[in-house]
Structure formats: structure tokens, C-alpha cells
Design an enzyme around this catalytic site. Sequence first.
Site, PDB file in Angstrom:
ATOM      1  N   ASP A 148     -14.024  17.942   7.681  1.00  0.00           N
ATOM      2  CA  ASP A 148     -15.126  18.778   7.215  1.00  0.00           C
ATOM      3  C   ASP A 148     -14.538  19.828   6.279  1.00  0.00           C
ATOM      4  OD1 ASP A 148     -17.716  19.382   7.101  1.00  0.00           O
ATOM      5  OD2 ASP A 148     -17.886  20.200   9.130  1.00  0.00           O
ATOM      6  N   LYS A 203     -21.181   9.067  10.839  1.00  0.00           N
ATOM      7  CA  LYS A 203     -21.265  10.472  11.239  1.00  0.00           C
ATOM      8  C   LYS A 203     -21.362  10.617  12.760  1.00  0.00           C
ATOM      9  CE  LYS A 203     -21.338  12.570   7.240  1.00  0.00           C
ATOM     10  NZ  LYS A 203     -22.205  13.652   6.910  1.00  0.00           N
ATOM     11  N   TYR A 214      14.115  28.836   7.076  1.00  0.00           N
ATOM     12  CA  TYR A 214      13.277  28.552   5.895  1.00  0.00           C
ATOM     13  C   TYR A 214      13.122  29.823   5.048  1.00  0.00           C
ATOM     14  CZ  TYR A 214       9.140  27.173   3.188  1.00  0.00           C
ATOM     15  OH  TYR A 214       8.250  26.906   2.175  1.00  0.00           O
ATOM     16  N   ASP A 215      12.821  30.924   5.735  1.00  0.00           N
ATOM     17  CA  ASP A 215      12.639  32.197   5.019  1.00  0.00           C
ATOM     18  C   ASP A 215      13.908  32.622   4.294  1.00  0.00           C
ATOM     19  OD1 ASP A 215      10.069  32.291   5.823  1.00  0.00           O
ATOM     20  OD2 ASP A 215      10.404  33.704   7.480  1.00  0.00           O
ATOM     21  N   TYR A 234      -6.775  11.123   0.718  1.00  0.00           N
ATOM     22  CA  TYR A 234      -7.337   9.878   1.247  1.00  0.00           C
ATOM     23  C   TYR A 234      -7.606   8.795   0.209  1.00  0.00           C
ATOM     24  CZ  TYR A 234     -11.707  12.210  -0.092  1.00  0.00           C
ATOM     25  OH  TYR A 234     -12.690  12.859  -0.775  1.00  0.00           O
ATOM     26  N   CYS A 246     -47.115  29.314  -2.782  1.00  0.00           N
ATOM     27  CA  CYS A 246     -47.497  30.544  -3.477  1.00  0.00           C
ATOM     28  C   CYS A 246     -48.122  30.116  -4.796  1.00  0.00           C
ATOM     29  CB  CYS A 246     -46.237  31.378  -3.719  1.00  0.00           C
ATOM     30  SG  CYS A 246     -46.377  32.495  -5.122  1.00  0.00           S
ATOM     31  N   LYS A 283     -13.121   1.876   5.432  1.00  0.00           N
ATOM     32  CA  LYS A 283     -13.008   1.316   4.073  1.00  0.00           C
ATOM     33  C   LYS A 283     -12.467  -0.100   4.176  1.00  0.00           C
ATOM     34  CE  LYS A 283     -12.019   5.694   1.936  1.00  0.00           C
ATOM     35  NZ  LYS A 283     -11.034   6.609   1.398  1.00  0.00           N
ATOM     36  N   CYS A 296     -44.219  34.643 -10.113  1.00  0.00           N
ATOM     37  CA  CYS A 296     -43.504  35.001  -8.870  1.00  0.00           C
ATOM     38  C   CYS A 296     -42.005  34.996  -9.150  1.00  0.00           C
ATOM     39  CB  CYS A 296     -43.839  33.996  -7.775  1.00  0.00           C
ATOM     40  SG  CYS A 296     -42.898  34.240  -6.269  1.00  0.00           S
ATOM     41  N   ARG A 351     -14.509  18.680  -6.627  1.00  0.00           N
ATOM     42  CA  ARG A 351     -15.304  17.489  -6.897  1.00  0.00           C
ATOM     43  C   ARG A 351     -16.495  17.812  -7.790  1.00  0.00           C
ATOM     44  NH1 ARG A 351     -19.870  15.083  -5.161  1.00  0.00           N
ATOM     45  NH2 ARG A 351     -19.862  12.826  -5.152  1.00  0.00           N
ATOM     46  N   CYS A 376     -48.179  35.713  -0.866  1.00  0.00           N
ATOM     47  CA  CYS A 376     -46.745  35.449  -1.048  1.00  0.00           C
ATOM     48  C   CYS A 376     -45.929  36.699  -0.694  1.00  0.00           C
ATOM     49  CB  CYS A 376     -46.485  35.031  -2.489  1.00  0.00           C
ATOM     50  SG  CYS A 376     -44.733  34.933  -2.890  1.00  0.00           S
ATOM     51  N   GLU A 410      -9.142  16.042   0.886  1.00  0.00           N
ATOM     52  CA  GLU A 410     -10.044  17.062   1.407  1.00  0.00           C
ATOM     53  C   GLU A 410      -9.215  18.310   1.731  1.00  0.00           C
ATOM     54  OE1 GLU A 410     -13.132  15.735   1.625  1.00  0.00           O
ATOM     55  OE2 GLU A 410     -14.274  17.011   2.981  1.00  0.00           O
ATOM     56  N   CYS A 431     -44.349  37.913  -4.337  1.00  0.00           N
ATOM     57  CA  CYS A 431     -45.129  38.424  -5.477  1.00  0.00           C
ATOM     58  C   CYS A 431     -46.550  38.838  -5.092  1.00  0.00           C
ATOM     59  CB  CYS A 431     -45.199  37.383  -6.587  1.00  0.00           C
ATOM     60  SG  CYS A 431     -46.225  35.971  -6.181  1.00  0.00           S
ATOM     61  N   GLU A 466     -10.445   6.268   9.121  1.00  0.00           N
ATOM     62  CA  GLU A 466      -9.828   7.603   9.037  1.00  0.00           C
ATOM     63  C   GLU A 466     -10.841   8.643   9.474  1.00  0.00           C
ATOM     64  OE1 GLU A 466      -8.003   8.631   5.147  1.00  0.00           O
ATOM     65  OE2 GLU A 466      -8.449   6.559   4.656  1.00  0.00           O
ATOM     66  N   LYS A 509     -13.199  11.831   9.068  1.00  0.00           N
ATOM     67  CA  LYS A 509     -13.817  12.474   7.902  1.00  0.00           C
ATOM     68  C   LYS A 509     -13.715  13.977   8.128  1.00  0.00           C
ATOM     69  CE  LYS A 509     -17.605  12.223   4.717  1.00  0.00           C
ATOM     70  NZ  LYS A 509     -17.680  13.664   4.464  1.00  0.00           N
ATOM     71  N   SER A 524     -19.516   9.386  -3.951  1.00  0.00           N
ATOM     72  CA  SER A 524     -19.876   9.870  -2.616  1.00  0.00           C
ATOM     73  C   SER A 524     -19.904   8.663  -1.681  1.00  0.00           C
ATOM     74  CB  SER A 524     -21.222  10.570  -2.653  1.00  0.00           C
ATOM     75  OG  SER A 524     -22.124   9.786  -3.377  1.00  0.00           O
ATOM     76  N   LEU A 525     -20.051   8.933  -0.413  1.00  0.00           N
ATOM     77  CA  LEU A 525     -20.071   7.837   0.557  1.00  0.00           C
ATOM     78  C   LEU A 525     -21.453   7.703   1.157  1.00  0.00           C
ATOM     79  CD1 LEU A 525     -16.795   8.434   2.600  1.00  0.00           C
ATOM     80  CD2 LEU A 525     -17.209   6.702   0.863  1.00  0.00           C
TER      81      LEU A 525
HETATM   82  O1  I6G Z   1     -15.643  12.315   1.220  1.00  0.00           O
HETATM   83  C1  I6G Z   1     -14.726  11.464   1.677  1.00  0.00           C
HETATM   84  C2  I6G Z   1     -14.030  11.719   2.827  1.00  0.00           C
HETATM   85  C3  I6G Z   1     -13.079  10.845   3.286  1.00  0.00           C
HETATM   86  C4  I6G Z   1     -14.467  10.294   0.941  1.00  0.00           C
HETATM   87  C5  I6G Z   1     -13.490   9.389   1.403  1.00  0.00           C
HETATM   88  C6  I6G Z   1     -12.796   9.702   2.595  1.00  0.00           C
HETATM   89  O2  I6G Z   1     -11.872   8.807   2.984  1.00  0.00           O
HETATM   90  C7  I6G Z   1     -11.192   9.073   4.187  1.00  0.00           C
HETATM   91  N1  I6G Z   1     -13.241   8.283   0.697  1.00  0.00           N
HETATM   92  C8  I6G Z   1     -13.913   8.019  -0.430  1.00  0.00           C
HETATM   93  C9  I6G Z   1     -13.636   6.759  -1.180  1.00  0.00           C
HETATM   94  C10 I6G Z   1     -14.869   8.918  -0.896  1.00  0.00           C
HETATM   95  N2  I6G Z   1     -15.151  10.038  -0.223  1.00  0.00           N
HETATM   96  C11 I6G Z   1     -15.638   8.648  -2.132  1.00  0.00           C
END
Ligand code: I6G
Length: 680
Positions: free
Chosen positions: A118, A314, A36-37, A225, A426, A290, A432, A137, A408, A173, A411, A114, A116, A82-83
Site C-alpha cells: 500500500d 484485494k 557503517y557510520d 516489481y 445545488c 502475474k 456557487c 506514476r 446550498c 512501490e 452559496c 507477490e 500488493k 493499472s491492474l
Molecule cells: O500497482 C502494482 C502493484 C504491484 C502493480 C504491479 C505490482 O506487482 C507486484 N504490477 C504491475 C504490472 C502493475 N501494477 C501495472
Amino acid sequence: MSAAPAQRVRKLHALIEQHNYRYYVLDEPTVSDFEYDQLMRELQQLEADHPELLTADSPTQRVGAAPSSAFQAVRHPAPMLSLENAFSAEDVEAFDRRVRERLGTGDDVRYMAEPKLDGLAVSVLYEDGVLVRAATRGDGEQGEEITANMRTLRSVPLRLLGKAPRVLEARGEVYMPVAGFARLNAEQLARNQKPFVNPRNAAAGSLRQLDSRITASRPLEICFYALGQLQGRPAFTTHGEALEALRDWGLRTSPEAREVVGLAGCLAYYQQLQARRESLPYQIDGVVYKVNDVAMQELLGFVSRAPRWAIAHKFPAEEATTILRAVDFQVGRTGALTPVARLEPVLVGGATVSNATLHNMDEIARKDVRIGDAVVVRRAGDVIPEVVRPLIDRRPADTAHILLPTHCPVCGSRVERVEGQAVARCTGALRCRAQRQEALRHFAARRALNIDGLGEVVIGQVVERDLVQSPADLYGLSWEVLAELPRMGEKSARNLVEAIQGSRATTLPRFLFALGIPEVGEATAAGLARHFGALDAVMDATPEQLEQTPDVGPVIAAHVAEFFADPLNRQIVGQLRAQGVHWTEGKPTRRDLLPLAGKVFVLTGTLPHLSREEAKQLLEAQGAKVSGSVSARTHYVVAGEEAGSKLAKAQQLGIAVLEESGLRALLADPAGFLAAGKAH
Ligand code: I6G
């Protein structure tokens, strides 16, 4: 120049991107790192010998560029939502029940599940297959342009594979794998630099670098995603198909994504992934389900800023034990003192924690936590770590009680604790420095007076130099003074002054919200503005009168009355008015008497001059309801550029469609417009 080098360059582009794809997307490399290199070096040599052959989409151009001065704001063509979160199997069960009820089915629903990751959500835009823009985002409506940085990620193709659509916006992500994070932190320590707290922070810090050469040196990856905009090919009928197409275009998706059937399928997937969580090469904080069928997703629509067809399940919070060394008190925007535990650093779920919240004095008393105790610390995803409880049986003899300071720490003003309330405050208000700084941040925030360029750093600098005592002083700042601040050139200073001056025209709800009255969020500010119609009426109202506002109870009423009873706050309002901050005031109105009461609008696409939020506020001010999804109950769809499926659905259902000009005509004379039955 002969054709041969040009041909070879094209061939090398294709070969290298193909190897990137096999390595980063399919995880099936077919060449060694050495081979590759070699290819990369050959390409670099050819580009050095024939500079005219060097193009922006060359794989050699991922190394990063010299620093830029700031990130540009980018408005997302369609908001990045957001979810909703589920914290238990019962929450998921309730979600699945709601989905089936809304769809009117007793059958099991098929979901895509799927992990999620971090990391940080980003949007990447391809036009005719070429990467043209990437953005964070941000707040979902508006993010920051990070194209140069995203180009440095090898798992982000600079050009899509196969037959690319005209426009493709892919969302995903960005994250830092655990091994890369460990390596990076070892390097940080070796260079005598502060290690990162966790992979997520490291990823965020790496992506928000003005010098993309630094980003290029960081082990970042991406997992896509979802689709944002899609033009030039038919829409997908399932989420699973969309994921497959992303993968075929060379965009990495999760190899863990699976279709599961019904609630039982979701929960089984969750358990399997949770069991493997620690052995995954990246950190995840849960699982996303989903509804797979896109037609069903459209039927389900959205609530507020989250889809009704998806949920994040979660993983439980993680806990560890450490020693509580000391307690400091932090002063927030409203003067609230938050006790912060200073801890012996401890790893909790992959992140080093050395500070944790103790919430307030009542919580400290309830838990009986003392300085010197061994304590259990909990961390859940993005939430600030907290001290859960002390281990009483390990309590040493010399622990010390945690005492609320009488004055405080910032201040020196008196600290007050209102009978029956957990929070101590305070009493320095804007005298302050801590409160002043937070108040200014709140005042300038996007949802308040929306002053572009007035972020935490600049606010810290102007407060530290005593250039600004209150929000009103912002309007007296000159560019010459601002240009003296560190890392602020003349152009940025002039832009900032322009943004500050431009913020003077606002709305009463925004202004009320911007004042930062304790417990007064956007919804309450809007409610007060609607009920009283004018600022003076709110300022002079008694707590009893304030309580007449829908959704305002005795606590909020007392905060509002107390805020305006402080002469300093009244003075600041007067100064802001004197500086030209203005809004239109109206008579107190019953919502059902407003001209657009009962009318449901849906906004889609990008309007030429109004942001979606502005259009929404203008419509709501006239009594309309703005909904996220088109249904038979929708009266009007306001469509801007690149309106997608909502416009198609409106046309299918025969719903009136307005462009921005039509919307303006409607807002100028709602009654006349409705009477004339105008659309298009
Ligand atoms: O923040 C997210 C993480 C993973 C997501 C998401 C996701 O799908 C695997 N999907 C959607 C539709 C949204 N946020 C809004």
C-alpha cells in the site's frame, strides 16, 4: 592530489553501497550501525578535504538538496499501467479461466504471486548503471520528476551492481513501514503538527516534498516489481527471472514473491499471506498474480490500460465501530450534495478515520442512520471510507434525523431533488463557489483542456479572490495578476498564462468533456461529438435527438439538454469561443464510413511531437481502432523512439511500421495513403 584519496573514495563508495545493499535489499547486514557510520564519516571528511572528489553518485549525497520550485512533468516512455482488481476467489477463478481460454490451454498456468504494497508507484531510470531519473506514476502516461527525493532512499542504489544494461527502467512501490510511520507520527505530535492518516499518505506526502531534505528524514522504502524499458540485454523470458535480475542489480524486490501453480496455487498463497498480514512490517492491501511466462504475457496483451496477464486480488475491506457526531453536506462539481459523516476518530485497518461518506439521502433512509448513532465504518484500500450501518440496539434516546438542507451550504441557492433520483443538487451552477472551483479543476484537467500548472491550489486561490467566475475568465488572466498569488513567481505566472493560451486549440470531444456536464465522461463526450459533428448541433438537440447517440440513454440525454438549457452555460460557451477556444467540427459521420474504419493500429515507443493519447485520438477520429497489443489482426504499428517488443513482434509478423512522419501522411490523406499501400 595524490592517487590515494581518490582510490579510498572509490573504495568507500563501493563499501557503503555494498552495505546498503546487504542491509536494505538482502536484509543481511554484515556490519554494525557504528561501523557503517564510521565509513560514512570518513567519506564525508575526504570529500570535505578534496571537494573535487565529491560526485553526484556518492552515498553522502543522499541527504537531500535545498527546495526546488516545482516538480517537472515527465512522460513515461511506456505507460505505467493499472491492474484489474479481484474481490473474491470467484473473480480470480474467472481471471484464470480467461487466461487459459486465451492461451488455448487446459493446463495449470504458472503465476508469480507477490504482496500488493500500500504505497505509491514510481519509475526509476538507470542509464549505464547510473540513476538518472525517478518519476511518480501520475496518470500512467505522465508523472512528476522526483529524482532528488528518490535519491534519499537508501534502498534505491545510485549505481547498479554488476553488469548493468544500457537502459533499465525499474518500477516499484514506495512505502513507509508501519514502525517508521508510528515513529514519524509521534514526532509530528511532539512538534504540534498534524499526524498522518496512514502510512500510504505519509509516504505520498514525504515523496512529494519540494525540499528533499524532508524526504531524507522520512522512513521510506521501496520494493521493485516490474521492468519498464530495458535496453542493451536480451529480454527476460519469465517475470521471476526479471525479479531475480533486479535483485542482482541491487534493486530490492519482495522477499515474499513466489511462483505458484494454477488457481489453487494463487488462492493458497493469498490465504497464507492474509493470515500473516498483521505481522508484516508494512501494509498490504492484497496480492498480485502475474502470468510468469513473458511469451504468454505477450499473447494475452492488454485491455484498455490494464494487462490481461495480471490481477490484484484485494483483501476484504476492514470495519470498525464509532459514533456519528454530525453530518455536513459537500458540494461537488455538478452541484451534487454528498452527506459526509463527521465521526469520533477511529482506527480502521491501520488508518484513522474521522470522515466517511453517507453517499446520498436514499442511502441514509435505507440504512436508517441518525446523528448520535454508533455506526460501523468500512474502509477498503484507497476508497473513501463509508458508513455501513447503525447499531440499532445501541441507539441512544436522543438521536437526531439527518435532514437534507433546503439551501446550498456554500452559496445559499435552492437545493433540488429530482423525482426518482437519489442525488440532491445545488441549483447555483457556476454561481456557487464550490461548483465553480470543481468545474475549473475539471476544465483544466489533463483529459479535458490539459492546462499544465493550473492545479487545485492555484484554482482555489483564483476562485477565492474572485478572479475567475467561469472557465472563460481563465483566458483573460494576465501573468501580472497571477504573479501576485502566494508562492507564484513571475516565471511560473508567465508559464501558466502560456499554458492557458495554448489550451485554446482543442478537440470537440475534449471540449464537451471539459464543460463538466453531469454524467458526461470522456466516452460519452466522444460519442456526442461523433454523432452530432458540431457543438451547436449538440447544444440545440432535444433529449430525443440526443438519445439517438450510441450509448446515450434518457438520463444522460436529459442532463445534456438541461445543461444547455441554462442560459449561463450557453453564455460561458459563447465566451469561451470569443476567447478563441476552438476545434475542428465535422459532419455527423457513421463510423463505418470513416476512412480508417476497420483498421487496427498499435502505438509503441515515444513519438517526437505527438503524445500517445493525441496520436490515438487522431487515429480514432478517422475511424481506426487503437489496440494495446500486436497480433495478426494489426494493420499498422506506429513506432517512436525506444519502441520495444511490439516493434519486434510487428517485424516478425510482417506488419507495416510507420514513424511519426508516416502517421502524419496517413492522417492527412487516409484514403490516398491506404490506396497507395504505403508503409515505412
Ligand atoms: O500497482 C502494482 C502493484 C504491484 C502493480 C504491479 C505490482 O506487482 C507486484 N504490477 C504491475 C504490472 C502493475 N501494477 C501495472
